[in-house]
Design a protein around this motif. Structure first.
Motif, PDB file in Angstrom:
ATOM      1  N   ASP A 144      42.741 -67.041  62.030  1.00  0.00           N
ATOM      2  CA  ASP A 144      42.409 -67.311  63.432  1.00  0.00           C
ATOM      3  C   ASP A 144      43.611 -67.069  64.327  1.00  0.00           C
ATOM      4  O   ASP A 144      43.495 -66.477  65.402  1.00  0.00           O
ATOM      5  N   GLU A 145      44.803 -67.521  63.885  1.00  0.00           N
ATOM      6  CA  GLU A 145      46.024 -67.312  64.655  1.00  0.00           C
ATOM      7  C   GLU A 145      46.351 -65.823  64.778  1.00  0.00           C
ATOM      8  O   GLU A 145      46.751 -65.351  65.845  1.00  0.00           O
ATOM      9  N   MET A 146      46.170 -65.086  63.689  1.00  0.00           N
ATOM     10  CA  MET A 146      46.441 -63.649  63.715  1.00  0.00           C
ATOM     11  C   MET A 146      45.475 -62.941  64.665  1.00  0.00           C
ATOM     12  O   MET A 146      45.875 -62.053  65.426  1.00  0.00           O
ATOM     13  N   ALA A 147      44.217 -63.338  64.639  1.00  0.00           N
ATOM     14  CA  ALA A 147      43.227 -62.718  65.525  1.00  0.00           C
ATOM     15  C   ALA A 147      43.555 -63.021  66.983  1.00  0.00           C
ATOM     16  O   ALA A 147      43.482 -62.132  67.848  1.00  0.00           O
ATOM     17  N   ALA A 148      43.947 -64.265  67.270  1.00  0.00           N
ATOM     18  CA  ALA A 148      44.305 -64.639  68.641  1.00  0.00           C
ATOM     19  C   ALA A 148      45.538 -63.862  69.105  1.00  0.00           C
ATOM     20  O   ALA A 148      45.580 -63.360  70.229  1.00  0.00           O
ATOM     21  N   ALA A 149      46.534 -63.746  68.228  1.00  0.00           N
ATOM     22  CA  ALA A 149      47.750 -63.000  68.582  1.00  0.00           C
ATOM     23  C   ALA A 149      47.423 -61.527  68.811  1.00  0.00           C
ATOM     24  O   ALA A 149      47.964 -60.896  69.725  1.00  0.00           O
ATOM     25  N   GLY A 150      46.532 -60.985  67.999  1.00  0.00           N
ATOM     26  CA  GLY A 150      46.134 -59.596  68.167  1.00  0.00           C
ATOM     27  C   GLY A 150      45.416 -59.360  69.484  1.00  0.00           C
ATOM     28  O   GLY A 150      45.636 -58.350  70.147  1.00  0.00           O
ATOM     29  N   GLN A 151      44.575 -60.319  69.870  1.00  0.00           N
ATOM     30  CA  GLN A 151      43.885 -60.184  71.154  1.00  0.00           C
ATOM     31  C   GLN A 151      44.863 -60.278  72.313  1.00  0.00           C
ATOM     32  O   GLN A 151      44.768 -59.514  73.276  1.00  0.00           O
ATOM     33  N   GLU A 152      45.826 -61.217  72.220  1.00  0.00           N
ATOM     34  CA  GLU A 152      46.825 -61.358  73.274  1.00  0.00           C
ATOM     35  C   GLU A 152      47.659 -60.090  73.410  1.00  0.00           C
ATOM     36  O   GLU A 152      48.045 -59.702  74.505  1.00  0.00           O
ATOM     37  N   ALA A 153      47.936 -59.428  72.302  1.00  0.00           N
ATOM     38  CA  ALA A 153      48.754 -58.217  72.315  1.00  0.00           C
ATOM     39  C   ALA A 153      47.937 -56.983  72.704  1.00  0.00           C
ATOM     40  O   ALA A 153      48.482 -55.898  72.830  1.00  0.00           O
ATOM     41  N   GLY A 154      46.630 -57.152  72.867  1.00  0.00           N
ATOM     42  CA  GLY A 154      45.791 -56.029  73.279  1.00  0.00           C
ATOM     43  C   GLY A 154      45.290 -55.180  72.140  1.00  0.00           C
ATOM     44  O   GLY A 154      44.748 -54.102  72.359  1.00  0.00           O
ATOM     45  N   PHE A 155      45.464 -55.635  70.900  1.00  0.00           N
ATOM     46  CA  PHE A 155      44.999 -54.846  69.762  1.00  0.00           C
ATOM     47  C   PHE A 155      43.486 -54.716  69.750  1.00  0.00           C
ATOM     48  O   PHE A 155      42.935 -53.752  69.265  1.00  0.00           O
ATOM     49  N   HIS A 156      42.791 -55.703  70.290  1.00  0.00           N
ATOM     50  CA  HIS A 156      41.327 -55.661  70.292  1.00  0.00           C
ATOM     51  C   HIS A 156      40.831 -54.467  71.090  1.00  0.00           C
ATOM     52  O   HIS A 156      39.907 -53.773  70.684  1.00  0.00           O
ATOM     53  N   GLU A 157      41.468 -54.207  72.231  1.00  0.00           N
ATOM     54  CA  GLU A 157      41.050 -53.088  73.063  1.00  0.00           C
ATOM     55  C   GLU A 157      41.263 -51.758  72.345  1.00  0.00           C
ATOM     56  O   GLU A 157      40.497 -50.822  72.504  1.00  0.00           O
ATOM     57  N   ASP A 158      42.345 -51.672  71.547  1.00  0.00           N
ATOM     58  CA  ASP A 158      42.625 -50.441  70.805  1.00  0.00           C
ATOM     59  C   ASP A 158      41.531 -50.137  69.804  1.00  0.00           C
ATOM     60  O   ASP A 158      41.259 -48.972  69.508  1.00  0.00           O
ATOM     61  N   THR A 159      40.870 -51.152  69.272  1.00  0.00           N
ATOM     62  CA  THR A 159      39.814 -50.911  68.289  1.00  0.00           C
ATOM     63  C   THR A 159      38.543 -50.438  68.943  1.00  0.00           C
ATOM     64  O   THR A 159      37.651 -49.945  68.277  1.00  0.00           O
ATOM     65  N   LEU A 160      38.447 -50.577  70.271  1.00  0.00           N
ATOM     66  CA  LEU A 160      37.241 -50.140  70.986  1.00  0.00           C
ATOM     67  C   LEU A 160      37.310 -48.674  71.368  1.00  0.00           C
ATOM     68  O   LEU A 160      36.306 -48.092  71.772  1.00  0.00           O
ATOM     69  N   LEU A 161      38.497 -48.067  71.275  1.00  0.00           N
ATOM     70  CA  LEU A 161      38.650 -46.653  71.614  1.00  0.00           C
ATOM     71  C   LEU A 161      38.019 -45.767  70.561  1.00  0.00           C
ATOM     72  O   LEU A 161      38.028 -46.098  69.386  1.00  0.00           O
ATOM     73  N   PRO A 162      37.452 -44.624  70.968  1.00  0.00           N
ATOM     74  CA  PRO A 162      36.875 -43.721  69.954  1.00  0.00           C
ATOM     75  C   PRO A 162      37.972 -43.144  69.063  1.00  0.00           C
ATOM     76  O   PRO A 162      39.111 -42.985  69.477  1.00  0.00           O
ATOM     77  N   LEU A 163      37.594 -42.850  67.837  1.00  0.00           N
ATOM     78  CA  LEU A 163      38.542 -42.253  66.898  1.00  0.00           C
ATOM     79  C   LEU A 163      38.844 -40.828  67.322  1.00  0.00           C
ATOM     80  O   LEU A 163      37.971 -40.114  67.791  1.00  0.00           O
ATOM     81  N   PRO A 164      40.087 -40.371  67.139  1.00  0.00           N
ATOM     82  CA  PRO A 164      40.437 -38.990  67.478  1.00  0.00           C
ATOM     83  C   PRO A 164      39.682 -38.011  66.582  1.00  0.00           C
ATOM     84  O   PRO A 164      39.481 -38.262  65.411  1.00  0.00           O
ATOM     85  N   GLN A 165      39.259 -36.906  67.165  1.00  0.00           N
ATOM     86  CA  GLN A 165      38.546 -35.875  66.404  1.00  0.00           C
ATOM     87  C   GLN A 165      39.559 -34.967  65.718  1.00  0.00           C
ATOM     88  O   GLN A 165      40.560 -34.614  66.309  1.00  0.00           O
ATOM     89  N   GLU A 166      39.254 -34.596  64.506  1.00  0.00           N
ATOM     90  CA  GLU A 166      40.185 -33.706  63.774  1.00  0.00           C
ATOM     91  C   GLU A 166      39.776 -32.283  63.908  1.00  0.00           C
ATOM     92  O   GLU A 166      38.703 -31.885  64.082  1.00  0.00           O
TER      93      GLU A 166
END
Length: 155
Positions: A133-155
């Motif tokens: 829970d602490e790791m998830a909260a820290a990740g959200q505070e650092a903006g990591f959650h938004e990074d997971t919403l971005l589309p994956l780069p096309q190869e």
């Protein structure tokens, strides 16, 4: 009471009955008192912990799992305790020597109460959950959650 292992029935009528019973018990959200009907027709009220244990036993056996019933004051060997915790025997011994789990010496052999092993298991699950829970909260505070919403780069 001694340890007792109950094997699930082979496929067939008994297994079908267990499956139906497991579904019914899982859907029972009445909140009232459960009754056990004896062979002579007598009704016995089941305390909630007994009903919950019965529900868990029926659920596991309906999925083909064996169940071991043991009194809580059962003493375990280091190998039995390690197996229950899913760790190696040397790892368990390190935790015993660090004082994380109480034990008694019987001659040269360490013995632990099942109750203490279950309590340790519960504590470690809670600690893991809190850390996640602490790791998830820290990740959200650092903006990591938004990074997971971005589309994956096309190869």
């Amino acid at each position: 009471m001694q340890d007792q292992t109950l094997l699930p029935p082979d496929a067939g009528k008994e297994q079908n009955l267990l499956g139906a019973l497991a579904k019914q018990l899982a859907n029972d959200q009445q909140g009232g008192h459960a009754l056990l009907l004896g062979p002579d027709g007598s009704e016995l009220e089941l305390p909630d912990p007994v009903f919950q244990a019965l529900r868990d036993v029926v659920s596991a056996m309906s999925r083909g799992l064996a169940i071991t019933v043991a009194p809580h004051n059962t003493m375990l060997t280091t190998q039995e305790a390690a197996d229950l915790l899913g760790v190696s025997r040397p790892t368990l011994i390190k935790r015993l020597e660090a004082g994380e789990i109480p034990y008694a010496l019987h001659g040269r052999h360490r013995k632990m109460r099942l109750k203490d092993i279950v309590a340790y298991q519960h504590r470690t699950w809670q600690e893991r959950e809190e850390a996640l829970d602490e790791m998830a909260a820290a990740g959200q505070e650092a903006g990591f959650h938004e990074d997971t919403l971005l589309p994956l780069p096309q190869e």
